[in-house]
Design a protein around this motif. Structure first.
Motif, short mmCIF file in Angstrom:
data_model
loop_
_atom_site.label_atom_id
_atom_site.label_comp_id
_atom_site.label_asym_id
_atom_site.label_seq_id
_atom_site.Cartn_x
_atom_site.Cartn_y
_atom_site.Cartn_z
N GLY A 1 -23.80 -23.26 -17.60
CA GLY A 1 -24.61 -23.62 -16.44
C GLY A 1 -24.17 -22.86 -15.21
N PRO A 2 -24.85 -23.10 -14.11
CA PRO A 2 -24.50 -22.41 -12.87
C PRO A 2 -23.07 -22.71 -12.45
N GLU A 3 -22.39 -21.70 -11.94
CA GLU A 3 -20.99 -21.87 -11.57
C GLU A 3 -20.79 -22.82 -10.41
N GLY A 4 -21.74 -22.90 -9.48
CA GLY A 4 -21.61 -23.75 -8.32
C GLY A 4 -21.96 -25.21 -8.56
N GLU A 5 -22.46 -25.54 -9.72
CA GLU A 5 -22.92 -26.91 -10.00
C GLU A 5 -21.72 -27.83 -10.24
N THR A 6 -21.59 -28.85 -9.38
CA THR A 6 -20.47 -29.78 -9.51
C THR A 6 -20.91 -31.23 -9.33
N ASP A 7 -22.21 -31.51 -9.55
CA ASP A 7 -22.70 -32.85 -9.28
C ASP A 7 -22.52 -33.83 -10.44
N HIS A 8 -21.93 -33.41 -11.54
CA HIS A 8 -21.68 -34.33 -12.64
C HIS A 8 -20.21 -34.31 -13.02
N ARG A 9 -19.77 -35.42 -13.56
CA ARG A 9 -18.39 -35.48 -14.01
C ARG A 9 -18.32 -35.14 -15.48
N PRO A 10 -17.35 -34.37 -15.90
CA PRO A 10 -17.22 -34.09 -17.32
C PRO A 10 -16.76 -35.34 -18.07
N ALA A 11 -17.03 -35.36 -19.37
CA ALA A 11 -16.57 -36.47 -20.19
C ALA A 11 -15.05 -36.47 -20.20
N THR A 12 -14.46 -37.66 -20.23
CA THR A 12 -13.00 -37.73 -20.24
C THR A 12 -12.53 -38.27 -21.58
N PRO A 13 -11.55 -37.64 -22.20
CA PRO A 13 -11.05 -38.11 -23.48
C PRO A 13 -10.41 -39.49 -23.34
#
Length: 85
Positions: free
Chosen positions: A11-23
């Motif tokens: 995805g776009p490098e500047g996109e930070t509006d979602h949190r990644p899944a956490t183990p």
């Protein structure tokens, strides 16, 4: 002739509006469990089903854990939904 290499598009490098899944703390062998919000996963799964992505077949026999109340809602939805004409 130069060998072709493939890259994974994230995805776009500047996109930070979602949190990644956490183990989660649960791990068994090579299989890791991951906890993620349904609001993040469901649109992706819906799009993959709509687009008939073949990689979904790789996970068709995987078990998924959901809360009891979500399961009850899904079963009621399945029972009462109207068939497509």
């Amino acid at each position: 002739m130069r060998a072709t290499s493939l890259r994974i598009y994230r995805g776009p490098e500047g996109e930070t509006d979602h949190r990644p899944a956490t183990p989660t703390a649960r791990m068994s062998g090579d299989n890791r469990s991951v906890t993620a919000k349904a609001s993040h996963l469901l649109p992706l799964l819906a799009d993959a089903v709509y687009s008939q992505r073949t990689w979904l077949d790789d996970f068709a026999d995987d078990e998924v854990t959901v809360s009891a109340d979500l399961y009850e809602v899904l079963m009621a939805y399945q029972h009462f939904r109207r068939p497509v004409a």
